[in-house]
Design an enzyme around this catalytic site. Sequence first.
Site, PDB file in Angstrom:
ATOM      1  N   ARG A 195       0.839  -1.204   0.000  1.00 24.77           N
ATOM      2  CA  ARG A 195       0.000   0.000   0.000  1.00 24.77           C
ATOM      3  C   ARG A 195       0.870   1.249   0.000  1.00 24.77           C
ATOM      4  O   ARG A 195       1.642   1.484   0.933  1.00 24.77           O
ATOM      5  CB  ARG A 195      -0.933  -0.010   1.203  1.00 24.77           C
ATOM      6  CG  ARG A 195      -1.846  -1.234   1.129  1.00 24.77           C
ATOM      7  CD  ARG A 195      -2.940  -1.217   2.145  1.00 24.77           C
ATOM      8  NE  ARG A 195      -3.827  -2.360   1.873  1.00 24.77           N
ATOM      9  CZ  ARG A 195      -4.993  -2.552   2.426  1.00 24.77           C
ATOM     10  NH1 ARG A 195      -5.459  -1.683   3.283  1.00 24.77           N
ATOM     11  NH2 ARG A 195      -5.722  -3.600   2.110  1.00 24.77           N
ATOM     12  N   GLU A 235       0.653   4.144   0.864  1.00 27.27           N
ATOM     13  CA  GLU A 235       0.087   5.195   1.711  1.00 27.27           C
ATOM     14  C   GLU A 235       1.221   6.058   2.233  1.00 27.27           C
ATOM     15  O   GLU A 235       2.286   5.556   2.537  1.00 27.27           O
ATOM     16  CB  GLU A 235      -0.666   4.563   2.896  1.00 27.27           C
ATOM     17  CG  GLU A 235      -1.916   3.821   2.468  1.00 27.27           C
ATOM     18  CD  GLU A 235      -2.409   2.834   3.517  1.00 27.27           C
ATOM     19  OE1 GLU A 235      -1.656   2.548   4.462  1.00 27.27           O
ATOM     20  OE2 GLU A 235      -3.530   2.334   3.349  1.00 27.27           O
ATOM     21  N   ARG A 270       1.502   2.416  13.356  1.00 25.39           N
ATOM     22  CA  ARG A 270       0.619   1.292  13.036  1.00 25.39           C
ATOM     23  C   ARG A 270       0.425   1.064  11.533  1.00 25.39           C
ATOM     24  O   ARG A 270      -0.445   0.299  11.143  1.00 25.39           O
ATOM     25  CB  ARG A 270      -0.723   1.460  13.744  1.00 25.39           C
ATOM     26  CG  ARG A 270      -1.349   2.834  13.499  1.00 25.39           C
ATOM     27  CD  ARG A 270      -2.773   2.848  13.877  1.00 25.39           C
ATOM     28  NE  ARG A 270      -2.987   3.076  15.293  1.00 25.39           N
ATOM     29  CZ  ARG A 270      -4.188   3.212  15.850  1.00 25.39           C
ATOM     30  NH1 ARG A 270      -5.261   3.118  15.097  1.00 25.39           N
ATOM     31  NH2 ARG A 270      -4.333   3.451  17.113  1.00 25.39           N
ATOM     32  N   HIS A 271       1.226   1.751  10.700  1.00 26.26           N
ATOM     33  CA  HIS A 271       1.132   1.546   9.250  1.00 26.26           C
ATOM     34  C   HIS A 271       2.455   1.077   8.661  1.00 26.26           C
ATOM     35  O   HIS A 271       3.507   1.592   9.012  1.00 26.26           O
ATOM     36  CB  HIS A 271       0.750   2.848   8.542  1.00 26.26           C
ATOM     37  CG  HIS A 271      -0.682   3.212   8.730  1.00 26.26           C
ATOM     38  ND1 HIS A 271      -1.090   4.071   9.702  1.00 26.26           N
ATOM     39  CD2 HIS A 271      -1.798   2.809   8.075  1.00 26.26           C
ATOM     40  CE1 HIS A 271      -2.407   4.207   9.650  1.00 26.26           C
ATOM     41  NE2 HIS A 271      -2.868   3.437   8.672  1.00 26.26           N
ATOM     42  N   GLU A 297      -7.636  -0.855  14.945  1.00 29.02           N
ATOM     43  CA  GLU A 297      -8.371  -1.740  14.039  1.00 29.02           C
ATOM     44  C   GLU A 297      -7.443  -2.859  13.610  1.00 29.02           C
ATOM     45  O   GLU A 297      -6.385  -2.598  13.040  1.00 29.02           O
ATOM     46  CB  GLU A 297      -8.830  -0.934  12.813  1.00 29.02           C
ATOM     47  CG  GLU A 297      -9.597  -1.779  11.811  1.00 29.02           C
ATOM     48  CD  GLU A 297      -9.529  -1.229  10.395  1.00 29.02           C
ATOM     49  OE1 GLU A 297      -9.920  -0.075  10.177  1.00 29.02           O
ATOM     50  OE2 GLU A 297      -9.064  -1.983   9.510  1.00 29.02           O
ATOM     51  N   SER A 305     -10.877  -5.847   9.058  1.00 28.74           N
ATOM     52  CA  SER A 305     -12.163  -5.386   8.561  1.00 28.74           C
ATOM     53  C   SER A 305     -12.711  -6.404   7.581  1.00 28.74           C
ATOM     54  O   SER A 305     -11.964  -7.194   6.985  1.00 28.74           O
ATOM     55  CB  SER A 305     -12.085  -3.963   8.000  1.00 28.74           C
ATOM     56  OG  SER A 305     -11.470  -3.968   6.790  1.00 28.74           O
ATOM     57  N   ARG A 356      -0.577  -6.024  12.978  1.00 31.13           N
ATOM     58  CA  ARG A 356      -1.452  -5.313  13.925  1.00 31.13           C
ATOM     59  C   ARG A 356      -1.892  -6.251  15.050  1.00 31.13           C
ATOM     60  O   ARG A 356      -1.938  -5.865  16.218  1.00 31.13           O
ATOM     61  CB  ARG A 356      -2.694  -4.797  13.196  1.00 31.13           C
ATOM     62  CG  ARG A 356      -2.420  -3.678  12.226  1.00 31.13           C
ATOM     63  CD  ARG A 356      -2.813  -2.327  12.798  1.00 31.13           C
ATOM     64  NE  ARG A 356      -2.597  -1.283  11.821  1.00 31.13           N
ATOM     65  CZ  ARG A 356      -3.582  -0.667  11.164  1.00 31.13           C
ATOM     66  NH1 ARG A 356      -4.839  -0.994  11.414  1.00 31.13           N
ATOM     67  NH2 ARG A 356      -3.304   0.266  10.292  1.00 31.13           N
TER      68      ARG A 356
HETATM   69  P1  AMO Z   1      -8.463  -3.130   5.121  1.00 31.76           P
HETATM   70  O1  AMO Z   1      -7.944  -2.194   4.103  1.00 31.76           O
HETATM   71  O2  AMO Z   1      -9.202  -2.556   6.285  1.00 31.76           O
HETATM   72  O3  AMO Z   1      -9.481  -4.177   4.452  1.00 31.76           O
HETATM   73  O4  AMO Z   1      -7.281  -4.034   5.659  1.00 31.76           O
HETATM   74  C1  AMO Z   1      -7.518  -5.138   6.503  1.00 31.76           C
HETATM   75  C2  AMO Z   1      -6.590  -5.120   7.705  1.00 31.76           C
HETATM   76  O5  AMO Z   1      -5.228  -5.123   7.262  1.00 31.76           O
HETATM   77  C3  AMO Z   1      -4.421  -4.347   8.140  1.00 31.76           C
HETATM   78  N1  AMO Z   1      -3.802  -3.253   7.369  1.00 31.76           N
HETATM   79  C4  AMO Z   1      -2.579  -2.743   7.609  1.00 31.76           C
HETATM   80  N2  AMO Z   1      -1.631  -3.061   8.516  1.00 31.76           N
HETATM   81  C5  AMO Z   1      -0.487  -2.350   8.509  1.00 31.76           C
HETATM   82  N3  AMO Z   1      -0.222  -1.337   7.649  1.00 31.76           N
HETATM   83  C6  AMO Z   1      -1.133  -0.981   6.718  1.00 31.76           C
HETATM   84  N4  AMO Z   1      -0.848   0.010   5.866  1.00 31.76           N
HETATM   85  C7  AMO Z   1      -2.377  -1.682   6.664  1.00 31.76           C
HETATM   86  N5  AMO Z   1      -3.485  -1.624   5.893  1.00 31.76           N
HETATM   87  C8  AMO Z   1      -4.329  -2.567   6.336  1.00 31.76           C
HETATM   88  C9  AMO Z   1      -5.342  -3.820   9.229  1.00 31.76           C
HETATM   89  C10 AMO Z   1      -6.705  -3.873   8.573  1.00 31.76           C
HETATM   90  O6  AMO Z   1      -7.753  -4.017   9.502  1.00 31.76           O
HETATM   91  N6  AMO Z   1     -10.210  -6.188   1.531  1.00 31.76           N
HETATM   92  C11 AMO Z   1     -10.439  -5.717   2.885  1.00 31.76           C
HETATM   93  C12 AMO Z   1     -10.676  -6.862   3.837  1.00 31.76           C
HETATM   94  C13 AMO Z   1     -11.948  -7.629   3.601  1.00 31.76           C
HETATM   95  O7  AMO Z   1     -13.027  -7.007   3.593  1.00 31.76           O
HETATM   96  O8  AMO Z   1     -11.881  -8.881   3.415  1.00 31.76           O
HETATM   97  C14 AMO Z   1      -9.234  -4.887   3.315  1.00 31.76           C
HETATM   98  O9  AMO Z   1      -8.162  -4.918   2.770  1.00 31.76           O
HETATM   99  O10 AMO Z   1      -5.283  -4.724  10.316  1.00 31.76           O
END
Ligand code: AMO
Length: 415
Positions: A196, A198, A204-205, A338, A341, A389
Amino acid sequence: MILKGWIHEIRDLGGIKFLILRNREGLHQIVLPKKKVSKDIFDMVSTLNKEDVIAIECEKRDSRAKDFEFEYLPSKIKILNKSETPLPLDPAEKVSAEMDTRLDNRFLDLRKRKIFNIFKIRSELLKYTREFLLKEDFIEIHTPKIISTASEGGTELFPVQYFEKRAYLSQSPQLYKEMMMAAGFDRVFEITWYFRAEEHNTRRHLNESTAIDLEMAFIKDEEDIMKILENLIHYTLKKLSENCKNELDEMEVKIECPELPFKRIMYDEAVKILHDRGSNIKWGDDLGTEDEKILGRYMKENNIDYYFIKKFPENKIFYIMPDGKYCRGFDLDCNGVEITSGGQRIHDHGLLVKRIQEFGLDPENFKDYLKVFRYGMPPHGGFGMGIERFLMEILKIDNIRECILFPRDRNRIKP
Ligand code: AMO
């Protein structure tokens, strides 16, 4: 017997020398009383450096030292490889180091017991995850990580030059795991990478993270998915607390197994709690980091660590099943973070096209995905749980970078 490992510490008290040897099993005390070992060995110990790799032929005996149950009397010491000095980082942790120094020298950082334990527990966590999901009849799959279009809507993708075409690193296996429902696999999971782009640079990212992704068909609603998730968490935490006692003790962490079922809180209720506690979140907004923390504190006051938030507004994400002004998506949070999701997805082709358009996306870009919905797609849903996480929460770790071997963040792509 033969002991192999790294020199953790050397102590010279004149008439007796001590070597502390470190290997995967932990620390071992080697004693060298001048009168009991050969002069050659006694003298050569003074030429050794911290972190040299050695093999010791020795005899084991009970120890009277407070930190060791046993100690070892050497008859032969062989140097397998020397270490340079000074060390860029001290694995014996006599001097603590900044996060950047630690990550620049990650191979040395990982020699620290507490850091090694994170990855031992991570490996066990994935073992118990597989054990649980395979028992629940899920099939483990692997989907492409080089993809041609976005899977979570437009942004946050790393581009890749794929011969003469533009491709991207996958943000999530979302579209592929749904395709597997149309393929008749019914229950699938993937231990997967998320890439990602981002810009966040937070505790936490990560820009490259891992997740447990799951999808199941013929569900009634999102509750079917939530039940699998809470049972999975309960199972893995129970197994970790039973089988990783030494590692958890060394990390001074106690795992409390949360009671089933986990608390469910409706989005509307969450917004009310947040307003009462000073947040200016508006109905329809996603919960921001600060809101998640406030809610986490509220739950903690009520002795709740793990809680679902459900019945989000319908604008959460295009593929989640709308339900009036709400939708069938959920988050699972732990102590204000979180960790998962998920939700029930739309399975009707016409509705999915409409939602893609309503979210300002172009159905043309989702042609391959949409096709799957035209030839018999069952009702389905799933979730994605961030492994780092989850580990952060289990092990009470403050920075997500600790939970992945070689973190990729806004400023770091090496080592
Ligand atoms: P989402 O984008 O909320 O949902 O991601 C799901 C979980 O992945 C973790 N996560 C991350 N951890 C660390 N760094 C990041 N940049 C990051 N982005 C996400 C989190 C988050 O809750 N497709 C949907 C899931 C689904 O509906 O099946 C999805 O990607 O713990």
